[in-house]
Design a protein around this motif. Structure first.
Motif, PDB file in Angstrom:
ATOM      1  N   VAL B  97       0.792  -1.020   0.236  1.00 31.89           N
ATOM      2  CA  VAL B  97      -0.022   0.173  -0.066  1.00 31.89           C
ATOM      3  C   VAL B  97       0.928   1.240   0.010  1.00 31.89           C
ATOM      4  N   PHE B  98       2.012   1.062   0.819  1.00 30.90           N
ATOM      5  CA  PHE B  98       2.721   2.273   1.074  1.00 30.90           C
ATOM      6  C   PHE B  98       3.515   2.674  -0.428  1.00 30.90           C
ATOM      7  N   ALA B 101       1.062   4.291  -2.984  1.00 31.76           N
ATOM      8  CA  ALA B 101       0.864   5.637  -2.701  1.00 31.76           C
ATOM      9  C   ALA B 101       1.886   6.421  -2.997  1.00 31.76           C
ATOM     10  N   ALA B 102       3.200   6.030  -2.732  1.00 28.84           N
ATOM     11  CA  ALA B 102       4.447   6.795  -2.772  1.00 28.84           C
ATOM     12  C   ALA B 102       4.659   6.809  -4.342  1.00 28.84           C
ATOM     13  N   TRP B 104       2.378   6.865  -6.751  1.00 28.33           N
ATOM     14  CA  TRP B 104       1.334   7.809  -7.258  1.00 28.33           C
ATOM     15  C   TRP B 104       1.761   9.115  -6.994  1.00 28.33           C
ATOM     16  N   CYS B 105       2.012   9.642  -6.020  1.00 26.42           N
ATOM     17  CA  CYS B 105       2.349  10.942  -5.871  1.00 26.42           C
ATOM     18  C   CYS B 105       3.735  11.430  -6.524  1.00 26.42           C
ATOM     19  N   LYS B 108       3.113  10.834 -10.633  1.00 27.44           N
ATOM     20  CA  LYS B 108       2.284  11.445 -11.419  1.00 27.44           C
ATOM     21  C   LYS B 108       1.974  13.001 -11.009  1.00 27.44           C
ATOM     22  N   PHE B 109       3.030  13.579 -10.061  1.00 23.14           N
ATOM     23  CA  PHE B 109       2.515  14.897  -9.575  1.00 23.14           C
ATOM     24  C   PHE B 109       4.055  15.430  -9.735  1.00 23.14           C
ATOM     25  N   GLU B 110       4.163  16.933  -9.794  1.00 21.57           N
ATOM     26  CA  GLU B 110       5.354  17.707  -9.574  1.00 21.57           C
ATOM     27  C   GLU B 110       5.285  18.455  -8.312  1.00 21.57           C
ATOM     28  N   GLU B 192      -3.877   8.392 -17.463  1.00 21.27           N
ATOM     29  CA  GLU B 192      -4.743   8.937 -16.429  1.00 21.27           C
ATOM     30  C   GLU B 192      -5.712  10.149 -16.733  1.00 21.27           C
ATOM     31  N   GLY B 202     -11.411   8.975  -9.213  1.00 22.67           N
ATOM     32  CA  GLY B 202     -10.108   8.316  -8.916  1.00 22.67           C
ATOM     33  C   GLY B 202      -9.566   7.088  -8.889  1.00 22.67           C
TER      34      GLY B 202
END
Lengths: 277, 310
Positions: B97-98, B101-102, B104-105, B108-110, B192, B202
């Motif tokens: 799970v970690f 989550a890690a 994903w951020c 997918k994000f700056e 996405e 989401g």
């Protein structure tokens, strides 16, 4: 919303940033950062002279010498042997090549305690290999070197292998056309390209060996001043309920490990730049 | 890994497993050098890899199948196996799970501080297993931060199962995240974003778009994570307390048997873990092929639209 407003540099239509980052930070904090900071905070409660005396006592110094020395030697052997293994796996075909290739990762997958007792039995005086050798390996510092070589084996192979696979054949042809013999081509053309990967592999194997415990304690004999590694000394202190002493030595090892981590990151950035990725 | 044909594009195509035809080219070595190098490499691997693996099984079966069977079925071995499964059964899903989550951020994000976060995630790999155990003893042990509070509330973490689980979680912390982050970074966010524009929620985006793209890498990370979780020795050793039948995992059980000179029994339990390692390597190899295929597919997908998944 707070996290995304504070940290996001570019708006994204994708959802889940706050949740994912929030969970990541929370989990990282609880599992890694808080416990790790406990080591440094515990050390900070010691006075400087007490700390210094603990981490430079003769027995501890002897363990540094063994741990760093054997790790260095094992990583060095792995650079030479690992390059050879990677070369053979990438360039030559021989029966069982794929199986050998898959087995190279065994030290990653085999639990260290299993590796420890296996190597001890193998290199003991009456073992398969030990009985053939004129000198003792198990229960000597040489045994530590053997265990650390096993542990570090995949690192060099796996960092060199992809670079070797990507190597442009044309460069070698050009060298041959210009009159270089095979050895000159290897030494002056191929090796410089492989150097960043070799150094990275060396550093990774060295860093892994520094902290290794499971595979070493069975084969080392664990004699104070002679074949006692630093992680074992931490355990010994813990068993005597000397938490401060154990933590002081752990802090020294942590600082060394973090310095190596930075060096490895730098090396990998260099390797990427050299590969033009 | 690639076949020799890929590395030597000038030689006649060699099928996997079949030796390329021996042609002396300007960029090849003479046969005797080849033979020497192959021989030396295999000899090195024999001394440091094949023989250590072989001796585990040889020693385990030295006293016959009966002793072997008795060693792996006796009560303490059983409870060690159970505890190992429990520790891995908790640590692997948590880190899965970690990892998602890690990844994903990060992928997918700056955002500011991303590189620091990446370094921190890798941190547990550079910490000695012994120190990984020690830091939990410092937090939860009797002399530690929460030691007295835990004792007053009759909770036991160190020298008990929760400590073993925590130490296992720590040493396997980066595995899944590490496999996912580079892959998801390479895949980008276009798919996405398209799903988002088309009105997917989401959870739908993750389940229908992202997950199919990362499933093999995810499995790869889980396999490595599991192998390490079941085999961890140093960290678990510090926090376990070595109570037979209660806080001994398989590696710790092996150590006790070995120190009591019950070599056949120690190697018998060790052979189970060695089998696990071999299974891990086989799965790893199979998944690696899939990940490679997916990476190739990932590149072409941008040009050729795929059939929507049923």
């Amino acid at each position: 919303m707070l996290l995304s407003r504070a940290l996001l540099q570019r708006h994204s239509v994708l959802p889940g940033f706050d949740l994912a980052l929030g969970f990541t930070l929370l989990y990282l904090g609880f599992i890694v950062l808080v416990p790790l900071s406990a080591a440094f905070l515990k050390t900070a409660t010691m006075t400087w002279p007490a700390f210094w005396d603990t981490v430079t006592s003769p027995r501890v110094l002897a363990s540094y010498r063994l741990t760093f020395g054997a790790s260095f030697a094992a990583a060095l052997l792995n650079v030479v042997a690992g390059l050879m293994v990677a070369w053979v796996l990438v360039r030559y075909g021989f029966p069982g090549r794929r199986i050998v290739d898959a087995l190279v990762d065994l030290p990653f997958a085999l639990p260290t305690a299993v590796a420890g007792i296996a190597l001890t039995a193998l290199y003991a005086k009456n073992g398969w290999i030990g009985s053939l050798l004129p000198f003792k390996v198990s229960y000597t510092p040489l045994g530590v070197f053997v265990a650390l070589t096993f542990i570090g084996l995949p690192f060099v192979v796996r960092t060199v292998q992809p670079v070797l696979e990507d190597l442009q054949q044309e460069v070698e042809e050009a060298a041959a056309t210009l009159g270089a013999n095979r050895w000159q081509t290897f030494w002056r053309v191929i090796l410089p390209v492989l150097t960043p990967a070799l150094l990275t592999g060396f550093a990774l194997a060295f860093a892994r060996a520094l902290g290794e415990y499971g595979s070493v304690i069975f084969i080392a004999g664990n004699m104070p001043m002679v074949s006692e590694i630093t992680p074992l000394l931490i355990i010994t202190k813990l068993e005597q309920y000397d938490y401060a002493g154990a933590t002081a030595i752990a802090t020294v090892m942590l600082v060394a490990a973090f310095a190596l981590l930075l060096a490895i990151n730098g090396l990998q950035a260099w390797a990427r730049a050299r590969q033009g990725r | 890994m690639s076949t020799p044909a890929q590395a030597l594009p000038l030689l006649p195509t060699a099928h996997a497993g079949v030796a390329p035809r021996p042609i002396r080219s300007a960029t090849g070595e003479p046969p005797w050098v080849k033979g020497l190098l192959i021989g030396a490499a295999l000899a090195f691997l024999a001394f440091f890899l094949f023989l250590p693996l072989a001796i585990v099984f040889a020693e385990a079966l030295k006293k016959g199948l009966e002793v072997y069977w008795a060693s792996i079925t006796e009560a303490d071995a059983g409870s060690a196996i159970r505890l190992t499964l429990i520790a891995a059964g908790i640590a692997v899903p948590l880190n899965l799970v970690f990892g998602v989550a890690a990844a994903w951020c990060i992928a997918k994000f700056e955002f500011r501080g991303k590189n620091v976060l990446l370094t921190l995630i890798d941190l547990p790999f550079s910490v000695s297993p012994v120190i990984s155990g020690l830091i939990y003893a410092l937090v939860f042990g009797l002399q530690g931060w929460f030691g007295e509070w835990l004792r007053d509330h009759d909770l036991k973490i160190i020298f008990a199962v929760p400590g073993i689980v925590l130490a296992t979680v720590f040493v396997t912390f980066p595995f899944v995240a590490r496999e996912l982050i580079p892959l998801m970074q390479a895949q980008g966010t276009e798919q996405e974003e398209a799903a988002r524009v088309l009105g997917a929620s989401g959870w739908q985006i993750f389940r229908r778009v992202t997950l199919p793209n990362i499933k093999w890498a995810l499995l790869y990370g889980v396999i490595l994570c599991n192998a390490r979780a079941m085999g961890e020795f140093g960290a678990v050793s510090v926090v376990s307390g070595h109570i037979r039948g209660q806080t001994n995992t398989m590696p710790l059980h092996i150590e006790i048997l070995y120190n009591e000179y019950q070599f056949a029994a120690a190697f018998a339990v060790a052979s189970l873990l060695a089998l696990l390692a071999l299974v891990t390597l086989v799965l790893k190899y199979m998944v690696e092929q899939r990940v490679k295929a997916q990476k190739r597919g990932g590149r072409s997908r941008r040009v050729t639209p795929r059939e929507p998944e049923a």
